[in-house]
Design an enzyme around this catalytic site. Structure first.
Site, short mmCIF file in Angstrom:
data_model
loop_
_atom_site.label_atom_id
_atom_site.label_comp_id
_atom_site.label_asym_id
_atom_site.label_seq_id
_atom_site.Cartn_x
_atom_site.Cartn_y
_atom_site.Cartn_z
N HIS A 180 0.83 -1.20 0.00
CA HIS A 180 0.00 0.00 0.00
C HIS A 180 0.87 1.26 0.00
O HIS A 180 0.68 2.16 -0.83
CB HIS A 180 -0.91 -0.02 1.23
CG HIS A 180 -1.81 1.16 1.37
ND1 HIS A 180 -3.14 1.13 1.06
CD2 HIS A 180 -1.56 2.44 1.80
CE1 HIS A 180 -3.68 2.32 1.28
NE2 HIS A 180 -2.74 3.12 1.74
N GLU A 181 1.80 1.33 0.93
CA GLU A 181 2.62 2.54 1.05
C GLU A 181 3.53 2.73 -0.16
O GLU A 181 3.81 3.86 -0.58
CB GLU A 181 3.43 2.52 2.35
CG GLU A 181 2.57 2.48 3.62
CD GLU A 181 1.51 3.57 3.69
OE1 GLU A 181 1.69 4.64 3.06
OE2 GLU A 181 0.48 3.35 4.34
N HIS A 200 3.38 6.70 -6.90
CA HIS A 200 2.60 7.85 -7.39
C HIS A 200 3.46 9.12 -7.33
O HIS A 200 3.43 9.96 -8.25
CB HIS A 200 1.36 8.01 -6.52
CG HIS A 200 0.28 8.83 -7.14
ND1 HIS A 200 -0.90 9.14 -6.49
CD2 HIS A 200 0.16 9.42 -8.36
CE1 HIS A 200 -1.67 9.87 -7.27
NE2 HIS A 200 -1.05 10.06 -8.41
#
Length: 641
Positions: free
Chosen positions: A435-436, A442
């Protein structure tokens, strides 16, 4: 270039450095306010923002991961300076006029979007206010920044203030891996640090101990807790909520929820409430069925400290494996090597660890290369420790700007190596890591050279979680499991038998989990719509979402950092909304070639690389070919409708 990639983690005088950065910013904004085109307005401001952002980010990061009273005192002195600078910037009428002039010039599509969003940001920052109202708006912003830091500090100190020495007989149910985390010489010391708390709630047979630890954890930073009452956050929470309400009304909104969603993709607070209530209605029957199954299995009425314990036992019975059976197959080195290879397969970039000292011996420095060219860096801080804020997050040090490459901090609070063993991760912890890194990608893969819209900057808050939630899905692919697993003794990959059990159990109690997240999000939205007491609102929401008794010591909100110090105020729904996008996007990619396919590359090109430089939903539709549908989320979560 090297100095740009290496933050100064030993600032000598942060008040002085922030003051100098702000002086530069004020000079640049004064210059920009006279400009007439992109180069003389936005380019000028970008230079200042890039510099100020780095100074602010490294200080905030150190205060979160290496907290000390001395540093925090200096850090707190910088908060009014920063708040006042941005308040003045947002209220600068001449600068607003300059952006309006730029709007009328010839611009690219990205530039038009950035100018449009900048003008809206000015309006939300009170640029139309005058006199007393303008001064009050600025004063509120300053107070909120200080209160937010105080809230976070109290949670950290309350968490650290509770420890207990226990005997090995008190820890019946613990395996050797769990015992090694709390062994101190001949004794065992338990705490409220997340890895230890999770182990206690999941494995400790001693019910009275689970109850004691649960009550200590759920009452942190409150007036009723077992931990010190010196860290009570209640007055801070109330003041934050009152100030947010006043701030939103100053700029023409009825409440802070309206103010918050103005910069998000959703249309209104009512639309968010409708979305969440629909999810609750769809999830409730399944959640009730799941709870009945669990209660029948336990043989007695369940209390909050029973849920994780009996859920793990039931999961073992239903799927014939324990969560701890997986851990030996996921040592830290295998997990990160496999993650890096997965990212390479997804996006064609290479991640390598370099030998560079940082602010703590635990920190690893990771560089990203593409076609042998360096494109960014990650400072990876994985292990839980005292004086480190709980949870997991990604934050940026700097974005892509001219000769400066993007740099991100990725922080978790996971198990550390112990007694000759490497760190062994739970599967849920691996999902958190993915997730991180989704957030980090991004930030790092952006092609946007404007700091105000590079990476996650300028992305609506209900879009920020898309890349991170999307990345989680790959943890459940056999191809990826083969990359991230390797038994710490034998190197054996996770056997098919265990892999299939992981897949079969993926949506175990998904109705209960959905209900819990919707409870948080609905409380958040309703508490920022209403002036009623926030705990009364929580009780109202829980009347429909909470299926087990709530103990009188429950002061969960007093430690809800996402809302009171983490930027998710009237925006916690973003997790669920982004899950809709992520499930929809992942299903589309998987059906069209999966990892390494053109659709996988399209996700990078049309979502990750674009950042906040174009309309986020338009970009999503361009990538996906249609609007996102809730069906994907329900299917991915195993919610039957």
């Amino acid at each position: 270039m090297q100095s740009d990639l290496s933050p100064n983690f030993k600032p000598k005088n942060i008040v002085n450095s922030i003051s100098k950065a702000i002086n530069l910013g004020e000079a640049q904004s004064s210059l920009a306010s006279q400009g007439k085109d992109w180069e003389s307005v936005i380019d000028v401001l970008d230079k200042a923002e890039h510099h100020i952002g780095k100074e602010m980010s490294v200080n905030s990061h150190l205060n979160s991961v290496m907290f000390s009273d001395d540093f925090n005192k200096q850090y707190e002195k910088t908060l009014p300076l920063i708040s006042n600078y941005y308040s003045d910037l947002g209220a600068n009428k001449e600068l607003y006029k300059a952006f309006s002039r730029v709007k009328e010039t010839k611009l690219s599509k990205q530039q038009k979007h950035i100018v449009k969003e900048s003008l809206r940001s000015f309006e939300l920052s009170g640029v139309a206010l005058d006199g007393v109202k303008s001064s009050r708006f600025k004063e509120i912003k300053e107070q909120l920044s200080i209160l937010s830091n105080n809230f976070s500090k109290n949670v950290l100190q309350a968490t650290n203030s509770w420890k207990k020495t226990v005997s090995v007989s008190d820890l019946k149910g613990f395996g050797e891996n769990e015992l090694s985390k709390v062994r101190v010489g001949e004794n065992y010391e338990i705490s409220l640090q997340v890895p230890v708390y999770i182990d206690l709630m999941t494995y400790a047979d001693y019910r009275e101990l689970r109850e004691e630890v649960y009550k200590a954890y759920i009452s942190r930073a409150s007036d009723v807790g077992i931990t010190s009452k010196d860290f009570d956050n209640r007055k801070i929470m109330d003041e934050i909520l009152e100030l947010r309400s006043e701030l939103s009304q100053l700029v023409g909104f009825s409440n802070y929820a309206e103010y918050s969603v103005e910069s998000k993709m959703v249309d209104s607070p009512d639309a968010v409430v409708d979305f969440l209530e629909k999810l609750i209605d769809l999830s409730l029957p399944q959640a009730q069925s799941e709870l009945k199954e669990l209660q029948d299995f336990a043989g007695h009425e369940l209390m909050p400290w029973d849920l994780m314990y009996f859920s793990e036992k039931l999961k073992q019975k239903k799927f014939n494996f324990k969560s701890s059976d997986l851990k030996p197959y996921f040592p830290e080195k295998s997990v990160f090597n496999g993650l890096f290879k997965t990212i390479e397969n997804l996006y064609g970039v290479e991640l390598t660890e370099i030998d560079e000292k940082s602010y703590h011996e635990d920190v690893r420095v990771i560089e990203l290369h593409e076609n042998d060219a360096l494109i960014g860096r990650i400072y990876l801080d994985v292990y839980a420790r005292e004086n480190k804020r709980g949870g997991a997050w990604m934050s940026d040090y700097q974005g892509l700007y001219k000769d400066s490459l993007p740099v991100a901090f990725v922080v978790c609070n996971l198990n550390s190596p112990s007694e000759g063993k490497p760190a062994l991760f739970d599967f849920d912890e691996i999902v958190t890591i993915f997730h991180e890194f989704g957030h980090a990608l991004h930030h790092l893969l952006t092609k946007v050279q404007f700091p105000c819209a590079a990476g996650i900057s300028g992305v609506p808050w209900d879009g920020v979680e898309l890349p991170s939630q999307y990345m989680e899905n790959f943890c459940y692919e056999r191809e990826v499991i083969d990359l991230i697993s390797g038994h710490w003794k034998t190197g054996e990959k996770l056997p098919d038998e265990l892999f299939l059990k992981v897949i079969d159990s993926k949506n175990f109690q998904s109705g209960l989990q959905m209900l819990r997240q919707c409870e948080f999000a609905l409380w958040d939205m309703k508490t920022h719509i209403s002036d009623a007491d926030t705990y009364d609102i929580l009780e109202e929401v829980r009347a429909k979402t909470s299926l087990i008794p709530v103990v009188k010591e429950n002061r969960f909100l007093n430690a809800f950092s996402h809302i009171f110090s983490g930027g998710y105020a009237a925006g916690y729904f973003s997790y669920k909304w982004a899950e809709v996008l992520a499930a929809d996007a992942y299903e589309y990619v998987r059906e069209n070639g999966g990892i390494g396919s053109k659709t996988s590359s399209d996700f990078r090109a049309q979502i990750l690389e674009i950042g906040g430089s174009l309309d986020f939903m338009e970009q999503y539709v361009s990538f996906r070919g249609s609007q996102p549908k809730m069906d994907g989320l329900l299917k991915a979560s195993g919610i039957s409708v």
